[in-house]
Each structure stands twice: as structure tokens, then as C-alpha cells.
Scaffold this motif. Structure first.
Motif, short mmCIF file in Angstrom:
data_model
loop_
_atom_site.label_atom_id
_atom_site.label_comp_id
_atom_site.label_asym_id
_atom_site.label_seq_id
_atom_site.Cartn_x
_atom_site.Cartn_y
_atom_site.Cartn_z
N MET A 132 0.81 -1.22 0.00
CA MET A 132 0.00 0.00 0.00
C MET A 132 0.85 1.27 0.00
SD MET A 132 -1.68 0.18 3.82
CE MET A 132 -2.22 -1.50 3.97
N GLY A 133 2.17 1.11 -0.15
CA GLY A 133 3.01 2.29 -0.38
C GLY A 133 3.99 2.63 0.72
N TYR A 134 4.11 1.79 1.72
CA TYR A 134 5.12 2.04 2.76
C TYR A 134 6.48 1.59 2.24
CZ TYR A 134 1.54 3.40 6.06
OH TYR A 134 0.51 4.08 6.67
N TYR A 194 1.22 -9.37 -9.75
CA TYR A 194 2.22 -8.74 -8.89
C TYR A 194 3.14 -7.83 -9.70
CZ TYR A 194 0.69 -12.46 -5.73
OH TYR A 194 -0.07 -13.29 -4.96
N LEU A 245 4.89 -4.98 -7.41
CA LEU A 245 5.41 -5.68 -6.23
C LEU A 245 6.60 -6.54 -6.61
CD1 LEU A 245 2.10 -6.86 -4.53
CD2 LEU A 245 3.67 -5.12 -3.67
N ASP A 256 13.05 1.32 -6.29
CA ASP A 256 12.09 0.87 -5.29
C ASP A 256 11.25 2.03 -4.73
OD1 ASP A 256 11.31 -1.58 -3.69
OD2 ASP A 256 11.70 -0.13 -2.09
N GLU A 257 11.90 3.17 -4.51
CA GLU A 257 11.18 4.33 -3.96
C GLU A 257 10.06 4.77 -4.90
OE1 GLU A 257 11.56 6.50 -1.18
OE2 GLU A 257 12.64 4.81 -0.30
N THR A 315 7.25 2.22 -5.06
CA THR A 315 6.46 2.27 -3.83
C THR A 315 5.53 3.47 -3.83
OG1 THR A 315 8.34 1.26 -2.69
CG2 THR A 315 6.65 2.23 -1.30
N ARG A 322 2.66 2.78 -6.20
CA ARG A 322 1.72 1.84 -5.55
C ARG A 322 0.78 2.59 -4.61
NH1 ARG A 322 6.00 -1.96 -4.83
NH2 ARG A 322 6.26 -1.36 -2.65
N ASN A 323 1.38 3.48 -3.82
CA ASN A 323 0.59 4.23 -2.83
C ASN A 323 -0.45 5.13 -3.50
OD1 ASN A 323 1.05 7.05 -0.75
ND2 ASN A 323 0.03 5.18 -0.11
N PHE A 326 -4.74 -2.77 -3.75
CA PHE A 326 -4.68 -4.24 -3.80
C PHE A 326 -5.79 -4.86 -2.94
CE2 PHE A 326 -0.26 -3.20 -4.77
CZ PHE A 326 0.03 -4.09 -5.79
N LEU A 352 -4.72 3.62 6.71
CA LEU A 352 -3.27 3.41 6.56
C LEU A 352 -2.70 3.93 5.23
CD1 LEU A 352 -2.72 -0.06 8.28
CD2 LEU A 352 -1.68 2.09 8.95
N PRO A 353 -3.33 3.60 4.06
CA PRO A 353 -2.78 4.15 2.81
C PRO A 353 -2.88 5.67 2.73
CG PRO A 353 -4.36 2.39 2.38
CD PRO A 353 -4.48 2.73 3.82
N ARG A 395 -2.79 7.76 5.27
CA ARG A 395 -1.75 8.33 6.15
C ARG A 395 -0.41 8.38 5.43
NH1 ARG A 395 -2.82 9.07 11.44
NH2 ARG A 395 -4.64 8.08 12.37
N LYS A 396 -0.12 7.33 4.67
CA LYS A 396 1.16 7.30 3.94
C LYS A 396 1.17 8.36 2.85
CE LYS A 396 5.13 6.34 2.64
NZ LYS A 396 6.22 6.93 3.43
N ARG A 429 -10.07 -0.37 2.02
CA ARG A 429 -8.67 0.07 2.11
C ARG A 429 -8.06 0.25 0.72
NH1 ARG A 429 -4.84 -4.09 5.01
NH2 ARG A 429 -5.15 -5.13 3.02
#
Lengths: 416, 237
Positions: free
Chosen positions: A318-320, B62, B67, B87-88, B91, B94-95, B100, B119-120, B122-123, B168
């Protein structure tokens, strides 16, 4: 950051029992480091205060003459190419021949707080009941009070009596006990076949038994007569505004005045090394508690990583970031560390306060009737640093492992 | 939806992959799971990938969800080829762009339903805490869990947990929803409800849904069906 902290806290609370064990270990380790350092440092500082108050920060004694050898260098053609002067050996002349001039010279050092001329000699001391050998120390009272704690070391009698009585003496407590002396009693002090009667003005106690059982202080003029030394001094006792600078000032005095100068650190090296050894020994012993706690912390976090691989994978999906995941686990260590240090500081402070009132009679190298402790922020900072290093290392390894987990592999594995 | 040719994506595509290849395992056990698979999905559509176990459906999902990394090929999301991005970056995409839903809900059991949905968000950090709470509550209400927002994840039934996972996945309003057998762990009644929810909410927001499923009923109700065998699409509907 706040979300990561929240996740860390929830993960921690899910492992409450294991974390409490780690927390207790860190708290006790931190507390015990503080306690042991407070006691060992307390006794060391008390010892230093005692020796500074007794023999002063510096002692300037025998005059020396150094033989200087000039070492020359020559070049390939045999010509003089330079040279250095090297001190080859020293010839010592006992005592200080001109104490007045040397005192004036030493007083010019800005760090010097006072100088006391001391004339010392071996004597026998006879009371009404028995005779003991001892040492007479002739002093100018006001000068000596400026470089020692003799004024505060009196246990019976009065300094005014000594000040006003030319034949008054100050007797060490152990010697006074042996000779059964009280202020007002008279003693016969003999040197070189000549005996003189003196009156005990007061009894002092430094706490250092080797001093208290032999030293008798008397006025310098009386000592010169008794010891038949109308000139000179055995040594000069020097007080410093900052005793920690004693070795450096001793070297400067030696260079300028050509007299042997011994700092308190040099004189008491053996005892200071003993104290340092015990401090290190105590720190190492107690540090093992923290190391064991760190291992517990490592185990707990490693278990959380293993149990939380799915959660780690979903957080990543989820992006962490990897850094977020590592931070979640480092924060878990950090939370336990912070709580452990806070609790450890409290335990250390309470323990230090508690033992400081424990009655323990110590005589020999100093005199105290209870455990002496030192309150020093450095002990708290040091204990926190030791705990931090162990816990952060213990947290970093599982945190790194968690951050390196591949979410696809975990989800693929979980789905099969 | 169309099987795309190599090249940059067109404007109305939510995601496009071009000639994706992927091997799994090492040494003698190394097998090619995907063989130059290409796919493009438009917003507001539901695509199903079906096929026997081991044919490469989940591996493709994936890869599309960033992922995993392909051995070759391109993955275009938001006009960027992210197949070999760092990776950054992956990620962050994805956020922001991907939601998913997995066969197992993967909720964080220490958090309430509301907190899991937040949670998503907040990120991503684009909304205030009050806005995040309101949106999470609204999403949970939309999946029929408005009364259970404060319950811990492990105090919910399997179907309820999967509905929280859908909420979510929708939290950051991603352009793509990837669902790996989202009904695989549910009974018939809950399966129908979860699929209905997922497709209705996503279509309302114009999101592209790609789901992997073994359930022929579910697959049959999707806009596009992609049967897969031995790492390639065999035919399309």
C-alpha cells in the motif's frame, strides 16, 4: 513518522510480555550502571577531597641540578648541522633551601591559591602513659589553613587555642588514642636527644590512618628549634584554584624553579588506579545486564518480524517504503529504550539516594560513616548511551531484515 | 481493453504492460512463468485473468502492481514505464495509483477497521486527519460496515474483513485496483457480495479493475476475460 510510530507501538503491545522482560533488563542495567558509578565515583571523589585537604594539590620539595648534554649532529662533510640539549641525570638536594624566595616565585602562578612552608622531622612522642614515634610538621597556621582542610579536621579542641599557644600542638586522632591524649594534656617530644614539653591544643582526624597515627603539627618557629633547623623547609605545600591542573603546573614549577614538584595525581597514583579499576570493573559487570537485555530485545523483534511478514508485505503493497518498515522496527526498539532509560534513571536515582543513607564505617584512606555517592549527570548520560548502543544494534538487525523482505514473495507464499 | 502493441500508452489507458517476461526459481528449478505477455486496461472496466494454477496469473498481477520486477518488458502507469524503476518510485506509485485486494485480507489485526482503511491515506499524507477519518468512515459505510468502524480487524468475520480490505484498496482513489482471488476464501453469498461491491465502487469512480479468479461465475460477470495458459494469454473475450 507518526503513523510508523503508531504501527510500532501496536506491534509492541501485541508482544507485551517479551517486551516487558527486555524493558526490565534495560531499566535494571541502566539503573545499576548509575548506582555503581555513583558509589565508586563518590568514594573516589571523597578520597581526592581528603588528600587535597590533607597534603594539598602540589608538593614542592627537593632542589635538583640537571646535567644537560648537548647532542650535536654533523653532515656528510663533518660540519656541525645542529643539535639538541638533553637532560642526562639529576642530582637532588634534600628540602627547600630558600623557602621564602621559592614561595614568592610560586605565588606568581595565577592558578596558585596558597603556599605553606612545612618543616618535617622524625620525633618520639611521650605522654603520661606511653611513648610512640611520630613526625613533627612545623607550619605557619594561616598559610597552612589556606592549602589544607586542617581547620575543618579538628575533632576535639580549638584552633584558637593552637593559634594563641606557642607551645601548642595538633595531634592526629589515632596517635592521640594510642597516647591517651586529650586537649590540655602535655606531651614530651624528643628529637636528637633533646626533649621539649608541649601542650595538646586540639586533636584532628584526616581519615587517612597513616597520617592520623604519626603527624603532630606545631608552629614553624617551635619546629625549627626542636629540629634544629633554623633555615630552609622540608617542602612547600601548594594549593591550586583548579586541582585538576596540578600535573601541568608541577611541570612548569620544576622547569622554572628547579625543585621537584609532585602533583596529587602523581602522589596518589596507586589509589587512583585502584578506584579507576573498580569503576571499570563495575561498569563492565553491569553492562552485561544490558547486553543480555539487548539479546532479549533482538529475539523479540526478530520474532515480530517473522510473525508480521504478511503485515509487512501489505504495508509495502500500500506504499510504505523499505525505510518506513525499518523505522517501524527501529521505533519499537526506540520505544523500549526510551522507557527503559527513563525507568533506569529513576531506579538509579532512587538506588543512589537509598544507599547514600546506608551506615558504613570506613577508616584508613578516608573517614566516613556512610556510603559516599556522587550525583553526576555524566553517569546518567553514560548509562543511557550504553543502553542506546546495545538496543539500537539489537533493533537494527531485525529492522534491516524486515525492510529487505520482498512483498511479492510473501504474498505468493501466503496465497499458496 | 485490448492486447497492446509495444510503445507508449494511449491517454485512456489506466495501465499497459508490453511483452512482460518473468522467470522464477534458480538453477535447474528456474522456469519461465510469463512469456512476453502484453495487456492494456481502460478506466472503468473490469478484467478477469483466469487459468489453471501455475499458469502465471498471480505473477502477472504482482508485476502489474509493481510488487515484483519483470525480467523483460514494459509496465506503463500514469505515462511512465515503471518496469525497472527504483524501489522508492515503485512504492510511491503503488501508494498513489494502485489498490490491492488479496485472497487473504491481510488486515493489521492490532488496528480497527477504520484505522486499517486510513493506513494508505496516512502514507499518502494529502488529507488532514479529520478528512482521512471521514473518508475511511464513508468507505466503510459504503461496504456495509458503518456500524463496525471501531472494531479490531480480528473481531470481524471473514467476509467483513475482505470488505474492509476493499475499502482500504479504494482509500487513496487509485486508478487501478488489482485483486488476487478476492473471493477465494469466502462462501458463495459473501463472494457475490464482495464482487458486487468491488465492481460497483470501482466503476462509480472510473477505476480499472484487474482480478485473478478461479471462480467461473465471477469471471463471467467481468467486462473482459483473459484466459491464460503456460505464461501467455490463449484467447480473449
Amino acid at each position: 513518522m507518526l503513523t510508523n510510530l503508531k504501527i510500532a507501538l501496536r506491534f509492541l503491545l501485541a508482544k507485551r510480555r517479551s517486551m516487558m522482560m527486555s524493558l526490565a533488563g534495560i531499566a535494571f542495567g541502566t539503573g545499576f550502571i548509575i548506582l555503581t558509578q555513583a558509589i565508586t565515583t563518590g568514594f573516589q571523589e571523597f578520597f581526592i577531597r581528603t588528600i587535597l585537604g590533607t597534603d594539598g594539590a602540589l608538593r614542592v620539595e627537593d632542589k635538583f641540578q640537571a646535567t644537560v648534554v648537548n647532542l650535536s649532529a654533523i653532515d656528510a662533510e663533518g660540519r656541525y648541522a645542529g643539535g639538541v640539549e638533553v637532560e642526562s641525570n639529576r642530582k637532588y638536594q634534600e628540602g627547600v633551601a630558600e623557602p621564602g624566595r621559592l614561595t614568592d616565585a610560586i605565588k606568581r602562578f595565577p592558578d596558585v591559591g596558597g603556599v605553606s612552608e612545612v618543616l618535617r622531622g622524625n620525633v618520639s612522642i611521650q605522654s603520661a602513659t606511653r611513648e610512640e614515634s611520630g613526625q613533627v610538621y612545623g607550619i605557619e597556621l594561616e598559610n597552612h589553613m589556606a592549602v589544607s582542610d586542617i581547620g575543618r579536621q579538628l575533632v576535639v579542641g580549638s584552633m584558637d587555642d593552637f593559634r594563641k599557644a606557642p607551645s601548642g600542638v595538633l595531634v592526629g586522632s589515632a596517635l592521640a588514642n594510642r597516647l591517651r591524649l586529650r586537649p590540655g594534656n602535655s606531651v614530651l617530644i624528643a628529637h636528637g636527644g633533646q626533649s621539649t614539653r608541649y601542650r595538646v591544643s586540639a586533636i584532628y582526624e584526616t581519615g587517612i590512618r597513616d597520617i592520623d597515627k604519626v603527624r603532630v603539627f606545631m608552629h614553624l618557629g617551635e619546629a625549627r628549634v626542636l629540629l634544629r633547623k633554623p633555615h630552609g623547609a622540608s617542602y612547600l605545600q601548594v594549593g591550586l584554584k583548579n586541582p585538576d591542573r596540578a600535573p601541568e603546573i608541577a611541570r612548569q614549577i620544576e622547569r622554572i624553579a628547579s625543585h621537584r614538584a609532585a602533583s596529587w595525581q602523581e602522589r596518589e597514583k596507586v589509589w587512583l588506579d585502584v578506584f579507576r579499576f573498580f569503576r571499570i570493573l563495575a561498569a563492565i559487570t553491569v553492562f552485561t545486564i544490558i547486553v543480555v537485555s539487548g539479546l532479549g530485545m533482538f529475539n523479540t523483534l526478530a520474532m515480530i518480524v517473522m510473525e508480521k511478514t504478511r503485515e509487512i508485505a501489505i504495508l509495502r503493497s500500500m506504499g510504505y517504503t523499505r525505510a518506513d518498515i525499518a523505522l517501524v522496527f527501529m521505533l519499537q526498539g526506540g520505544l523500549v529504550l526510551a522507557a527503559g532509560i527513563a525507568l533506569g534513571w529513576l531506579l538509579g536515582a532512587l538506588g543512589t539516594w537509598g544507599v547514600s543513607s546506608v551506615p558504613v564505617s570506613v577508616r584508613g584512606i578516608f573517614s566516613t560513616d556512610h556510603i559516599v555517592v556522587a550525583w553526576d549527570c555524566a553517569h546518567y548520560a553514560g548509562a543511557a548511551l550504553a543502553a542506546s548502543v546495545v538496543v539500537l544494534i539489537a533493533s537494527w538487525l531485525p529492522a534491516r531484515r524486515a525492510a529487505l523482505l520482498e512483498p511479492a514473495a510473501i504474498i505468493r507464499g501466503a496465497s499458496q | 481493453m485490448n492486447i497492446a502493441a509495444p510503445g507508449t500508452p494511449v491517454a485512456n489507458e489506466a495501465i499497459r504492460c508490453v511483452r512482460l517476461t518473468r522467470h522464477l526459481g534458480a538453477g535447474d528449478a528456474r522456469v519461465q512463468v510469463l512469456r512476453e505477455v502484453s495487456l492494456a486496461v481502460e478506466p472503468g472496466t473490469v478484467s478477469a485473468i483466469v487459468g489453471p494454477s501455475g499458469c502465471g496469473k498471480s505473477t502477472l498481477l504482482y508485476l502489474l502492481g509493481l510488487l515484483d520486477r519483470p525480467d523483460g518488458g514494459e509496465i506503463w502507469i500514469a505515462n511512465e514505464n515503471l518496469a525497472q524503476a527504483g524501489d522508492e518510485k515503485r512504492t510511491q506509485v503503488r501508494n498513489e495509483h494502485i489498490g490491492f485486494v488479496f485472497q487473504f485480507h491481510f488486515l493489521l489485526p492490532e488496528f480497527s477497521a477504520l484505522e486499517n482503511v486510513m493506513l494508505p491515506m496516512r502514507k499518502l499524507g494529502r488529507a488532514t486527519p479529520a478528512q482521512m477519518t471521514a473518508r475511511a468512515a464513508q468507505l466503510l459505510d459504503a461496504v456495509g460496515l458503518g456500524e463496525k468502524t471501531r472494531r479490531l480487524a480480528n473481531q470481524l468475520s471473514g467476509g467483513e474483513q475482505q470488505r474492509v480490505a476493499i475499502a482500504r484498496a479504494l482509500a487513496n482513489q487509485p486508478s487501478i485496483i488489482l485483486a488476487d482471488e478476492p473471493t477465494g476464501n469466502l462462501d458463495v453469498k459473501n463472494s457475490a457480495m464482495v464482487f458486487e461491491l468491488l465492481t460497483r465502487l470501482a466503476k462509480e469512480n472510473g477505476q480499472a479493475i484487474i482480478l485473478v479468479t478461479h471462480n467461473p461465475d465471477i469471471a463471467g460477470r467481468c467486462d473482459f476475460l483473459h484466459p491464460m495458459r503456460d505464461g501467455v494469454f490463449v484467447k480473449k473475450r
